[in-house]
Design a protein around this motif. Structure first.
Motif, PDB file in Angstrom:
ATOM      1  N   GLN A 125     -12.568   2.790   0.823  1.00 40.50           N
ATOM      2  CA  GLN A 125     -11.274   2.658   0.551  1.00 40.50           C
ATOM      3  C   GLN A 125     -10.958   2.768  -1.042  1.00 40.50           C
ATOM      4  OE1 GLN A 125     -10.207  -1.294   1.731  1.00 40.50           O
ATOM      5  NE2 GLN A 125      -9.479  -0.678   3.621  1.00 40.50           N
ATOM      6  N   PRO A 126      -9.597   3.283  -1.601  1.00 38.48           N
ATOM      7  CA  PRO A 126      -9.544   3.249  -2.799  1.00 38.48           C
ATOM      8  C   PRO A 126      -9.556   1.936  -3.613  1.00 38.48           C
ATOM      9  CG  PRO A 126      -7.945   4.313  -1.553  1.00 38.48           C
ATOM     10  CD  PRO A 126      -8.650   3.563  -0.476  1.00 38.48           C
ATOM     11  N   ASP A 127      -9.879   1.881  -4.718  1.00 36.06           N
ATOM     12  CA  ASP A 127      -9.837   0.413  -5.368  1.00 36.06           C
ATOM     13  C   ASP A 127     -10.735  -0.687  -4.946  1.00 36.06           C
ATOM     14  OD1 ASP A 127      -7.880   1.415  -6.987  1.00 36.06           O
ATOM     15  OD2 ASP A 127      -6.374   0.948  -5.929  1.00 36.06           O
ATOM     16  N   TRP A 128     -11.829  -0.068  -4.316  1.00 35.46           N
ATOM     17  CA  TRP A 128     -12.934  -1.112  -3.812  1.00 35.46           C
ATOM     18  C   TRP A 128     -13.473  -1.944  -5.148  1.00 35.46           C
ATOM     19  CZ3 TRP A 128     -17.925  -0.776  -5.819  1.00 35.46           C
ATOM     20  CH2 TRP A 128     -18.064   0.492  -6.360  1.00 35.46           C
ATOM     21  N   GLU A 129     -13.689  -1.337  -6.078  1.00 35.96           N
ATOM     22  CA  GLU A 129     -14.128  -2.021  -7.313  1.00 35.96           C
ATOM     23  C   GLU A 129     -13.223  -3.157  -7.615  1.00 35.96           C
ATOM     24  OE1 GLU A 129     -13.293   1.272  -7.342  1.00 35.96           O
ATOM     25  OE2 GLU A 129     -14.808   2.661  -8.352  1.00 35.96           O
ATOM     26  N   GLU A 130     -11.818  -3.187  -7.412  1.00 38.63           N
ATOM     27  CA  GLU A 130     -11.187  -4.485  -7.535  1.00 38.63           C
ATOM     28  C   GLU A 130     -11.397  -5.447  -6.551  1.00 38.63           C
ATOM     29  OE1 GLU A 130      -8.047  -6.830  -8.973  1.00 38.63           O
ATOM     30  OE2 GLU A 130      -9.285  -5.342  -9.736  1.00 38.63           O
ATOM     31  N   ASP A 131     -11.474  -5.074  -5.335  1.00 39.02           N
ATOM     32  CA  ASP A 131     -12.040  -5.939  -4.331  1.00 39.02           C
ATOM     33  C   ASP A 131     -13.434  -6.812  -4.726  1.00 39.02           C
ATOM     34  OD1 ASP A 131      -9.939  -6.003  -2.526  1.00 39.02           O
ATOM     35  OD2 ASP A 131     -10.745  -4.163  -1.464  1.00 39.02           O
ATOM     36  N   ALA A 136      -8.644  -7.773   0.349  1.00 39.00           N
ATOM     37  CA  ALA A 136      -8.594  -9.176  -0.509  1.00 39.00           C
ATOM     38  C   ALA A 136      -7.839 -10.098  -0.026  1.00 39.00           C
ATOM     39  CB  ALA A 136      -7.340  -8.255  -1.717  1.00 39.00           C
ATOM     40  N   ASP A 175      -6.649  -5.087   4.729  1.00 37.12           N
ATOM     41  CA  ASP A 175      -6.180  -5.886   3.195  1.00 37.12           C
ATOM     42  C   ASP A 175      -7.250  -6.635   3.083  1.00 37.12           C
ATOM     43  OD1 ASP A 175      -5.279  -7.385   1.228  1.00 37.12           O
ATOM     44  OD2 ASP A 175      -3.985  -8.511   2.360  1.00 37.12           O
ATOM     45  N   ARG A 193     -14.444  -6.881  -7.870  1.00 37.51           N
ATOM     46  CA  ARG A 193     -14.139  -8.028  -9.110  1.00 37.51           C
ATOM     47  C   ARG A 193     -13.431  -9.239  -8.565  1.00 37.51           C
ATOM     48  NH1 ARG A 193     -10.273  -9.899 -11.711  1.00 37.51           N
ATOM     49  NH2 ARG A 193      -8.847  -9.083 -10.366  1.00 37.51           N
ATOM     50  N   ARG A 194     -12.624  -9.142  -7.401  1.00 36.23           N
ATOM     51  CA  ARG A 194     -12.018 -10.276  -7.125  1.00 36.23           C
ATOM     52  C   ARG A 194     -13.035 -11.337  -6.552  1.00 36.23           C
ATOM     53  NH1 ARG A 194      -6.418  -7.785  -4.410  1.00 36.23           N
ATOM     54  NH2 ARG A 194      -5.438  -7.714  -6.334  1.00 36.23           N
TER      55      ARG A 194
END
Length: 261
Positions: free
Chosen positions: A82-88, A54, A52, A90-91
């Protein structure tokens, strides 16, 4: 006069296999400030094994924010495997206001020629982030038998850097992994710097400056994995000129991250 130092390579939280000195943030900050550190760029040991990221990055940002004795600058971790690394990513930028990220390819399980690594570097450059890339975290002689992690293979790095305009890359714990012509090739490929944490030998920093341009060498201690004082000693025994000291200790890092950020 007490020097002003920007330490580009510290970590918060606990090393996974043993306790180390100053692995509590308040104690680490006390050590750093006592030696003239006014700013430290901090990653988190939790990023090595926690899935995790995030949560890891949110805790890191909070821990840095509540410290006032020196400026702790959080560098969140992103794992492009990892999946959705772009979201990490962005955060890190939009929620935590981080000016850079820290990458651990050998712990996260991807090589430097992985397509997602190149995508991450390109997106980081687009967002004007400093990317700090750890080529190793622990000397092989210190590793727990069940926790042996090989250094990152840097061979593809020069090619990837050359294809990523606008990238600002800082190699951490790198100087025992990449040397000589291989190191020079990477540095010449773009805006690439190194920290001095793993430079060894008598006059090590002075000899490094014969291989690498002064503006590409930054102070980094790798505390608390390594004793902070060892980084200070590297500078003292190299007998650098005052202008060289100021550049390595503060000015080169300030070029990458201005005070206002």
């Amino acid at each position: 006069m007490t020097p002003r130092i920007i330490d580009t390579n510290v970590n918060l939280s606990r090393w996974p296999t043993r306790r180390v000195r100053d692995d509590e943030t308040t104690r680490l900050v006390t050590t750093l400030s006592g030696h003239g550190v006014v700013e430290a760029w901090a990653g988190s040991f939790d990023a090595l094994l926690h899935k995790d990221l995030a949560g890891v990055n949110a805790r890191l940002a909070h821990e840095c924010r509540v410290q006032s004795r020196i400026r702790l600058v959080p560098f969140g971790s992103v794992n492009p495997a990892q999946p959705d690394w772009e979201e990490d990513l962005r955060r890190c930028v939009e929620e935590h206001g981080m000016p850079g990220i820290r990458l651990h390819p050998n712990y996260h399980g991807y090589p430097l020629d992985h397509p997602a690594f190149a995508q991450l570097l390109a997106l980081a450059a687009k967002r004007d982030l400093v990317v700090t890339l750890c080529l190793q975290m622990e000397d092989e002689r210190m590793m727990h038998p069940a926790f042996r992690v090989a250094p990152v293979n840097p061979a593809p790095l020069a090619t990837v850097v050359a294809k990523t305009p606008g990238l600002r890359l800082l190699l951490l714990n790198s100087l025992s992994v990449i040397r000589g012509q291989a190191l020079q090739k990477v540095i010449q490929a773009g805006d690439v710097s190194v920290d001095l944490s793993t430079r060894e030998g008598v006059g090590g920093v002075a000899s490094l400056l014969e291989e690498v341009a002064l503006e590409r060498v930054l102070f980094g201690s790798h505390a608390p994995c390594l004793y902070f004082e060892s980084a200070i000693l590297k500078l003292k025994e190299s007998a650098l000129a005052p202008a060289q000291l100021r550049a390595v200790q503060e000015q080169n890092a300030r070029r990458l991250i201005p005070t206002a950020r």
